[in-house]
Enzyme design. Structure first.
Site, mmCIF file in Angstrom:
data_model
loop_
_atom_site.group_PDB
_atom_site.id
_atom_site.type_symbol
_atom_site.label_atom_id
_atom_site.label_comp_id
_atom_site.label_asym_id
_atom_site.label_seq_id
_atom_site.Cartn_x
_atom_site.Cartn_y
_atom_site.Cartn_z
ATOM 1 N N ASN A 9 93.380 -6.366 53.739
ATOM 2 C CA ASN A 9 91.992 -6.675 53.367
ATOM 3 C C ASN A 9 91.960 -8.124 52.888
ATOM 4 O O ASN A 9 92.424 -8.438 51.797
ATOM 5 C CB ASN A 9 91.561 -5.711 52.244
ATOM 6 C CG ASN A 9 90.188 -6.048 51.694
ATOM 7 O OD1 ASN A 9 89.458 -6.848 52.262
ATOM 8 N ND2 ASN A 9 89.836 -5.426 50.573
ATOM 9 N N TRP A 10 91.406 -8.978 53.741
ATOM 10 C CA TRP A 10 91.430 -10.417 53.423
ATOM 11 C C TRP A 10 90.328 -10.828 52.451
ATOM 12 O O TRP A 10 90.273 -11.983 52.033
ATOM 13 C CB TRP A 10 91.330 -11.229 54.721
ATOM 14 C CG TRP A 10 92.555 -11.108 55.595
ATOM 15 C CD1 TRP A 10 93.750 -10.535 55.256
ATOM 16 C CD2 TRP A 10 92.706 -11.561 56.946
ATOM 17 N NE1 TRP A 10 94.631 -10.608 56.310
ATOM 18 C CE2 TRP A 10 94.017 -11.240 57.362
ATOM 19 C CE3 TRP A 10 91.869 -12.220 57.858
ATOM 20 C CZ2 TRP A 10 94.504 -11.544 58.638
ATOM 21 C CZ3 TRP A 10 92.348 -12.527 59.123
ATOM 22 C CH2 TRP A 10 93.651 -12.188 59.507
ATOM 23 N N GLU A 97 85.281 -3.570 44.467
ATOM 24 C CA GLU A 97 84.563 -4.833 44.271
ATOM 25 C C GLU A 97 83.104 -4.695 44.713
ATOM 26 O O GLU A 97 82.207 -5.279 44.117
ATOM 27 C CB GLU A 97 85.286 -5.972 45.017
ATOM 28 C CG GLU A 97 86.546 -6.385 44.266
ATOM 29 C CD GLU A 97 87.690 -6.887 45.125
ATOM 30 O OE1 GLU A 97 87.474 -7.258 46.292
ATOM 31 O OE2 GLU A 97 88.836 -6.901 44.624
ATOM 32 N N GLU A 167 92.586 3.558 45.069
ATOM 33 C CA GLU A 167 92.814 2.225 44.528
ATOM 34 C C GLU A 167 92.344 2.188 43.072
ATOM 35 O O GLU A 167 91.161 1.928 42.807
ATOM 36 C CB GLU A 167 92.018 1.191 45.326
ATOM 37 C CG GLU A 167 92.416 1.073 46.773
ATOM 38 C CD GLU A 167 92.112 -0.323 47.294
ATOM 39 O OE1 GLU A 167 93.050 -1.026 47.652
ATOM 40 O OE2 GLU A 167 90.936 -0.713 47.305
ATOM 41 N N SER A 212 97.735 -4.045 44.086
ATOM 42 C CA SER A 212 98.923 -4.864 43.824
ATOM 43 C C SER A 212 100.145 -4.427 44.640
ATOM 44 O O SER A 212 101.270 -4.492 44.146
ATOM 45 C CB SER A 212 99.239 -4.886 42.329
ATOM 46 O OG SER A 212 98.192 -5.509 41.616
ATOM 47 N N GLY A 233 95.684 -6.281 49.541
ATOM 48 C CA GLY A 233 94.773 -7.409 49.376
ATOM 49 C C GLY A 233 95.566 -8.709 49.393
ATOM 50 O O GLY A 233 95.916 -9.236 50.447
ATOM 51 N N GLY A 234 95.882 -9.208 48.208
ATOM 52 C CA GLY A 234 96.552 -10.500 48.052
ATOM 53 C C GLY A 234 97.733 -10.729 48.988
ATOM 54 O O GLY A 234 97.813 -11.779 49.657
HETATM 55 P P1 PGA Z 1 95.399 -6.285 45.882
HETATM 56 O O1 PGA Z 1 94.002 -5.746 46.478
HETATM 57 O O2 PGA Z 1 96.472 -5.853 46.850
HETATM 58 O O3 PGA Z 1 95.225 -7.768 45.832
HETATM 59 O O4 PGA Z 1 95.574 -5.661 44.549
HETATM 60 C C1 PGA Z 1 93.916 -4.474 47.036
HETATM 61 C C2 PGA Z 1 92.505 -4.197 47.471
HETATM 62 O O5 PGA Z 1 91.575 -4.669 46.816
HETATM 63 O O6 PGA Z 1 92.266 -3.494 48.463
#
Ligand code: PGA
Length: 252
Positions: A9-10, A97, A167, A212, A233-234
């Protein structure tokens, strides 16, 4: 044998040229890894570019969001038909988010989910409690409400096109991942709710973990019987990290 699902997920990152570079590298790396299902979720503005790169590859495309109305006077919004036209086979729905920053309620999330499945788009439904809710011992209550309300009016046939990403909000982007035990107990709980909704004690739903995840900790999650994959994500913005996660998944 389970085929792990690895989703990048960018979020609101990467211009088209940067997205193209990462997509090319991932596509190239994934070519020889048939036992992992890789999905990239770029921002809307890079969907077309990334789609061209992923043509004839085993990497799929997802959108991070869409609006549930078919078309019309909704300035700034993008419909499910539009993301489908841009090449998406999957849609992420209910990310924390979106819930928190854009006030997406369970009701709106349900409308999006119904809209996606009616249009043959597979859904990655995100659910998760925040830190206060966990501290108050409300994790299971929150998860149950989120799952049940999101899946209102979804038939058991349509449920087959939905996977759930657990999540925990406190683990997203914080560097503090949930423990394997925490993940296992919530995943097990989610599967029980889904079986009840499907009215089928043998119904199996793919449940992923997100929060994370990185190349160091992904193995712990992917080895869990209860975890079908990870939403990243990151670490999905870094070619080496994301390729390492794919590579780890291929050895599970
Ligand atoms: P993260 O994000 O890996 O940066 O914690 C995960 C996500 O929001 O799907």
């Amino acid at each position: 044998m389970k085929i792990p699902l690895i989703i990048g997920n960018w979020k609101m990152n990467l211009l088209s040229s940067e997205a193209a570079n990462i997509a090319k590298a991932i596509q190239d790396f994934s070519k020889n890894i048939p036992n992992v299902n890789v999905i990239l979720a770029p921002p809307f503005t890079s969907l077309h570019t990334v789609k061209q790169i992923l043509l004839n590859s085993n990497v799929s495309l997802a959108c991070q969001n869409f609006y549930f109305k078919q078309k019309g006077a909704y300035t700034g919004e993008v419909s499910i038909e539009m993301v489908k036209d841009a090449g998406c086979q999957y849609a992420i729905v209910g990310h924390s988010e979106r819930r928190k920053l854009f006030n997406e309620s369970n009701e709106i999330i349900n409308k999006k989910l119904v809209c996606a499945v009616k249009n043959d788009i597979r859904v990655v439904l995100c659910v998760g409690e925040n830190q206060v809710q966990r501290n108050k011992g409300k994790t299971f209550e929150i998860i149950e409400t989120q799952v049940q309300q999101a899946l209102t009016n979804i038939s058991s046939k349509e449920l087959e096109n939905i996977c759930i990403a657990y999540e925990p909000v406190w683990a997203i982007g914080t560097g503090v991942n949930a423990s394997v035990n925490q993940v296992e107990e919530v995943h097990d709980f989610i599967r029980k709710i889904i079986k009840k909704i499907a009215n089928d004690k043998n119904f199996y739903c793919n449940v992923l973990y997100g929060g994370s995840v990185n190349s160091q900790n992904c193995k712990d999650f992917l080895l869990c019987k209860e975890v079908e994959g990870v939403l990243v994500g990151g670490a999905s913005l870094d070619i080496n990290s994301f390729c390492d996660i794919i590579s780890t998944a291929s050895t599970i």
